[in-house]
Structure formats: C-alpha cells, structure tokens
Design an enzyme around this catalytic site. Sequence first.
Site, short mmCIF file in Angstrom:
data_model
loop_
_atom_site.label_atom_id
_atom_site.label_comp_id
_atom_site.label_asym_id
_atom_site.label_seq_id
_atom_site.Cartn_x
_atom_site.Cartn_y
_atom_site.Cartn_z
N GLU A 190 -6.48 -5.37 -6.00
CA GLU A 190 -5.33 -4.67 -6.58
C GLU A 190 -5.78 -3.78 -7.75
O GLU A 190 -5.34 -2.64 -7.87
CB GLU A 190 -4.28 -5.71 -7.02
CG GLU A 190 -3.11 -5.16 -7.82
CD GLU A 190 -2.28 -4.12 -7.09
OE1 GLU A 190 -2.51 -3.85 -5.91
OE2 GLU A 190 -1.37 -3.55 -7.74
N LYS A 223 5.88 6.87 -2.42
CA LYS A 223 6.28 5.52 -2.84
C LYS A 223 6.65 4.66 -1.63
O LYS A 223 6.26 3.52 -1.53
CB LYS A 223 7.47 5.62 -3.81
CG LYS A 223 7.98 4.28 -4.32
CD LYS A 223 7.03 3.67 -5.31
CE LYS A 223 7.50 2.34 -5.85
NZ LYS A 223 6.39 1.58 -6.44
N CYS A 243 9.79 11.56 2.61
CA CYS A 243 10.90 12.49 2.40
C CYS A 243 12.12 11.79 1.78
O CYS A 243 12.33 10.60 1.97
CB CYS A 243 11.34 13.08 3.72
SG CYS A 243 10.00 13.86 4.61
N ARG A 278 9.48 9.24 -4.44
CA ARG A 278 9.11 8.88 -3.06
C ARG A 278 7.87 9.64 -2.60
O ARG A 278 7.26 9.29 -1.60
CB ARG A 278 10.28 9.19 -2.12
CG ARG A 278 11.50 8.35 -2.42
CD ARG A 278 12.68 8.78 -1.59
NE ARG A 278 12.57 8.45 -0.20
CZ ARG A 278 12.86 7.28 0.34
NH1 ARG A 278 13.30 6.31 -0.42
NH2 ARG A 278 12.72 7.06 1.64
N TRP A 302 7.62 15.38 2.55
CA TRP A 302 6.23 14.91 2.53
C TRP A 302 5.70 15.26 3.92
O TRP A 302 6.12 14.68 4.92
CB TRP A 302 6.19 13.41 2.27
CG TRP A 302 4.83 12.86 1.99
CD1 TRP A 302 4.20 12.78 0.78
CD2 TRP A 302 3.92 12.27 2.93
NE1 TRP A 302 2.97 12.19 0.92
CE2 TRP A 302 2.76 11.87 2.22
CE3 TRP A 302 3.96 12.05 4.32
CZ2 TRP A 302 1.67 11.26 2.83
CZ3 TRP A 302 2.87 11.45 4.93
CH2 TRP A 302 1.74 11.07 4.18
N HIS A 306 -24.82 -8.79 -0.04
CA HIS A 306 -24.97 -8.64 1.41
C HIS A 306 -24.86 -7.18 1.82
O HIS A 306 -24.54 -6.87 2.97
CB HIS A 306 -23.95 -9.51 2.14
CG HIS A 306 -24.15 -10.98 1.86
ND1 HIS A 306 -25.16 -11.71 2.44
CD2 HIS A 306 -23.52 -11.82 1.02
CE1 HIS A 306 -25.13 -12.95 1.98
NE2 HIS A 306 -24.13 -13.05 1.10
N LYS A 326 -5.43 0.32 -7.94
CA LYS A 326 -4.74 1.02 -9.05
C LYS A 326 -5.60 2.18 -9.55
O LYS A 326 -5.11 3.28 -9.78
CB LYS A 326 -4.46 0.07 -10.22
CG LYS A 326 -3.39 -0.98 -10.03
CD LYS A 326 -1.97 -0.49 -10.23
CE LYS A 326 -1.30 -0.06 -8.98
NZ LYS A 326 -1.01 -0.97 -7.93
N GLU A 337 -5.79 5.04 -6.87
CA GLU A 337 -4.60 5.82 -6.54
C GLU A 337 -4.11 6.68 -7.70
O GLU A 337 -3.63 7.79 -7.46
CB GLU A 337 -3.47 4.95 -5.96
CG GLU A 337 -2.88 3.92 -6.86
CD GLU A 337 -1.78 3.11 -6.19
OE1 GLU A 337 -1.19 3.54 -5.19
OE2 GLU A 337 -1.50 2.00 -6.68
N ASN A 361 14.70 12.66 7.24
CA ASN A 361 13.62 11.77 6.80
C ASN A 361 13.24 10.91 7.99
O ASN A 361 14.10 10.26 8.58
CB ASN A 361 14.12 10.89 5.65
CG ASN A 361 13.09 9.83 5.24
OD1 ASN A 361 11.91 9.98 5.51
ND2 ASN A 361 13.55 8.77 4.60
N GLY A 362 11.97 10.94 8.37
CA GLY A 362 11.50 10.15 9.52
C GLY A 362 10.61 10.99 10.40
O GLY A 362 10.12 12.04 9.98
O1 M6R Z 1 7.11 -0.82 -0.35
P1 M6R Z 1 5.93 -1.64 0.07
O2 M6R Z 1 5.65 -2.77 -0.84
O3 M6R Z 1 6.02 -2.11 1.51
O4 M6R Z 1 4.69 -0.66 -0.02
C1 M6R Z 1 3.41 -1.06 0.37
C2 M6R Z 1 2.35 -0.11 -0.15
O5 M6R Z 1 2.58 1.17 0.34
C3 M6R Z 1 2.31 -0.09 -1.67
O6 M6R Z 1 2.09 -1.36 -2.22
C4 M6R Z 1 1.20 0.87 -2.16
O7 M6R Z 1 -0.05 0.37 -1.84
C5 M6R Z 1 1.35 1.12 -3.66
N1 M6R Z 1 1.27 2.51 -3.94
C6 M6R Z 1 0.31 0.47 -4.48
O8 M6R Z 1 0.45 0.77 -5.84
#
Ligand code: M6R
Length: 613
Positions: free
Chosen positions: A485, A608, A2, A27, A75, A508, A489, A492, A101-102
């Site tokens: 990583e 985010k 949020c 966000r 959210w 394995h 990508k 997501e 927010n929270g």
């Molecule tokens: O703000 P942060 O680096 O703590 O966030 C961690 C993850 O939520 C963040 O890296 C997430 O995996 C990204 N969307 C990856 O692209």
Amino acid sequence: MCGIVGYAGSRQAAPVLLDGLEKLEYRGYDSAGVCVHNENGLEPVKAKGRLSVLRDRLEGGSALPGSVGIGHTRWATHGAPSDRNSHPHMSWTGKIAVVHNGIIENEARLREKMLRKGATFSSETDTEVVANLIGYYYEKYGDFVLAVREAVVRLEGSFALGILCKDVPGKIVAVKKDSPLIFGFGEGENFIASDVPAILKYTQTVAYLEDGDMAVFDGDSVEFFDSTGEPTEKKREKITWEMSAAERGGYDHFMMKEIYEQPKALRDTISPRLRNGQVTLEGIDLSAEYLKGLRKIYLVACGSAYYVSVLAKYIIEKTCRIACEAMMASEFRYCDPVVGKDNLVIFVSQSGETADTLAALREAKARGAQTLAIVNVVGSAIAKAADQVIYTWAGPEIAVATTKAFTTQLSVVYLLAMQMAKTLGTMSVGEYNALISGLESLPYDVERVLSQRHLERCQYLASRYHAHHDAFYIGRNVDSGICMEGSLKLKEIAYLHSEAYPAGELKHGPISLIEDGTLVVALATIEPLFDKTMANIKEVKARGADVLCVTLEGYEEQAEKIADSIIAVPKVHPLLQPSLSIIPLQLFSYYVALYRGCDVDKPRNLAKSVTVE
Ligand code: M6R
C-alpha cells in the site's frame, strides 16, 4: 472515470452543470462538456483538458442560456482526449444529445448498422453510436422515450445516460445499467448525477436508480420506469452528510484532509459495532455451522482494497484458522477459480462500483458462493449485489489516493475476524478482550501518529528522499501488505517508481537492482520478526541502499544503528499495528508528491472509480 450530471428547473443550467462537474472531478477525467436546451435548440460546448478550460469558454456558465441541460467529464476509452471526442455527443440528425458513463461493448456492430442506415459519425467514441441509435429510433417513431427504450435494449455493456431531445424542450431522459446514477429531487427542479456531491448543494433527497431503471423528468415532475418499462416508485433517501464533507475545508488537498479524518472515520466505523465489550455486526449472519463447513475464504478486490485483502488473509487466518486467499478482481473471473457453496467470498471496495470487483462478485454468486461486501458508498452496485454488506463509515473520499477508506476497510476486517473467531471459538477470552480494548483505542492511537512531530518528520524525510528514481518497500508478515500500500501511494501520486516485496523475497532476484543510493523503505513493526527484518536491511545496506525504516517506539535505538533514517509509531496490539504503520507512509508519499510538484488529488491517468474493466 466519467461523471455525468443533468439539470431541469428554472435556474440557468450551465453554472449548475459546471458546479456539479467540479464535484465529480475526483473521478478522474481528461475533458468536459455540457449541452443545454435553449432557443437555439440543443447547444453543446466541449473542451479538452481541465474543467477550467470549459468554464472559461462558458464565462462561468453565464454565456450559455437555457434552464435544462446535461454535462460530462470524460476519461478517454474510445479515442484520445479531444474536443471532438468529448461529450455530449449529438445524433447525426442533430435532434438528440447524450452524455454517457460506461462502455458499449457492441459498439462496432452498432456503428456498422447505423452507417448502413445513413448515419454519419464525427468522433471515435462508443457514445456517438448511442446518440445515433436513439436518433434513428426517434426518426422512426417520433417518440423520445420510446426511442431511448428501443436503443437501450440493443446496447451491450455498461451505461448511465443523460439524454436531451431537440423537439422536447424541458425534458431529460436518464437510464442506467452497471454504471452509477442517482436522481436528486429539488423544489421546482430535478437533477441526475453519477454521485451525490455533484448535487448536494441543491438537494439532500435522492433516489438510487437500479439497473434497467429509467427516469423521465423536467423541473416539476419525474416518472420512473423499471427495466420492463412499467411505471415504478423509487424510495427517496436522505443524504445525512453535509456538503462540507466533500469540500477541502482549509486543507490544501483532499488527500491531507482525508488523512486527518482517519481518527473520526475509524471511530464512526468501529464504535457502533462494539457493544458491552462484544463485536456486533448487525445483519451479518455467519453461523458456526456455516463457518465450520467453509473450505476457504476468498478476498477479492482491486488496488488498495486488494492490499486490505492481503492483510485480511493474515488477520483472518490467524484469528479464525480458516484458509484464506486474496485475489485481484481483474483475475478472478479468468482463472476458473475453485469457488462454490463451501466458500465465502469477501469483496472490498471503497466506491462499490469498481467494474472488475462487481464482475467478480457476479461470478462468485453464479458459482454458488456466499458473498459479503465491505463497501464505503451506500447503495452502490457492489453493496446491492452482495448477499451481505458491512459499510465502512469513512464519509465521502474525494482524493484519488485512498487513505481513510483503506484504514476503515482494515478496521472492518478486524471486526469481522473477531466476530467469526468468537463464533468458531478459535480465540481465547483474553485475546478477544485485548483486541476489543485495542480497537477502542485505535482512533486515539492514529491521532498520536498524526501529531505535529510526526508530520514534520515525514515532511523532512520527503525533502531528503524526493529526488530518488526508485524505491523498494520491504517488510514481513502484515508489514509486507503495508509495504504494498505504501509503495502504491508513492507511485500513484508522486510518480516515483516503486516496488514492494516481502523482505525475505528480495534476495531471490530484486536485490540485483539495489545499488548506491537506492531508496529502501523497510517496515519493522512486528516484534518477533524485528531481527529478521534488520538482517534484510543489512543486506541492502551492504549494497549501498539508503534505508528509511518504520519501526515501533522503543526500537529506535536498535534500528538507528542499521538504517539511515527512522520513523517510529506507537506500539499497539500486533494485529492492529498495520493501521498505524500505514500513516507515516501516507504522509511521506504526500510530501514527496508536493516536492516533486505533482497534482496530489488528481494524479495523471488515474480515476477514482474504475468503472471499466
Ligand atoms: O473503489 P475501490 O475500492 O473498488 O477501488 C479500488 C482501487 O481502484 C483503488 O483502491 C485504487 O487502487 C486507489 N487509487 C488507491 O489509492
């Protein structure tokens, strides 16, 4: 997650609020709403879906008069996305409006209590409980600020709140605990927001509220109170970056802009820390005596920041010869970790507000460990809570999929590893100097990987592979961290099922999933392990896989004999190689997402900043 924004001044509030909410879209959200105080009292307008739905409903804001208001992007946590569950929420008395927010953890108990007091509820949200609680104390004491105080001490969980009271026109009360909230000082106008971009168009002077802080303000003045209710002063900070840093600036997506900002972000992060051929991390105090007494270094984070931690394990162990363990922050607290005085715990976070990472940090501190944070957002909760902090100077990262934050976090890991290795005497002078010159040229090397030639190659490969249903990323040593990583990508932003494994692990179990046409992305950028990885590629080829191989320039010919398609990156110092290998994977995912018609910057279900556990 949020986002909240609040405005008091002489402009029409609704367009300012919509503007601010637009800047918080990154966000992640599924509905939005505003509430303005005007001659009709409190007027909330909310809408499920994209902000454009709310914007249309409000005719860009012009349809809602009033110069004081609060806004929210939601959210969903408690109750599905709907107009009804969207914020702002009103007390049943109709006198209080709240954006939040929270998460309120004792929401169920408070809801029961408020029902017994005669309150009614029209949503499933925890926030309506807050509105009703404040509404109840307002009826009891007839004092807006006192009512907020009485309510807030009864809340368990995390909150940043913006609150309006029907009987107190012009005023906003804001309060926070464990969720970010900044105050913006304007000329004859004041603001609150979850993050700087929301208000940067109007002011560059802000204060970061601490947990327990309350701001009571109108357009002309503000009073701050600390957690004990005592008046307090807040330090005014100047935001040094320009609005353009948080805008797309000619790129179709923030993600592409941020991929291209990597050379600058790396330069800004590395250069100030290299002086006279030495790494100098100002303010970081890790003496030889302390480092020699360490039993283990933990690296704790979530998502991509966790993958940086996985890479950091290889890098720090190699350079410092101290045992390291990378842990997911969401697990750290619940596995009774063997953590104490003889552990350094490093937390990695772009936002500095990830709930699990923050909670893990508090746990590590409570167990007596030294904590160090690698963070991008200045003044964020994690930056403040850690004993020591090293900032990445990536600038604002707006796209949900991290790119420049990842590579700058990695660059801080190099710097930290080198400083510790120097202190410990575990690195030869020759090796140290080689890494220094490698770091100096890293931004230029990244520029080379961002050449038009590479861009077109990644686009072509995406056109070739975007229709696949599954992908497997394999690699050895640091390449395996980059595979994680790269695979994330693709998942997501392109919604393509993808998994990552150390190349030797595939046989394995997971190899049973490889069949005709399965996409395998193989990383082979570590010279001594090249032949081993080629052997693993042969294994999947033998089972019908379609292999895309990322390798080093000079190795194309050998790789081409085995893999179906190749992309080569320049060869740099082996420890720095991951910083280059990740770039084609970022570009590949970006183009695959475009070919699949995905919303690159706002992938479904994602936020985010993940501010709930
Ligand atoms: O703000 P942060 O680096 O703590 O966030 C961690 C993850 O939520 C963040 O890296 C997430 O995996 C990204 N969307 C990856 O692209």
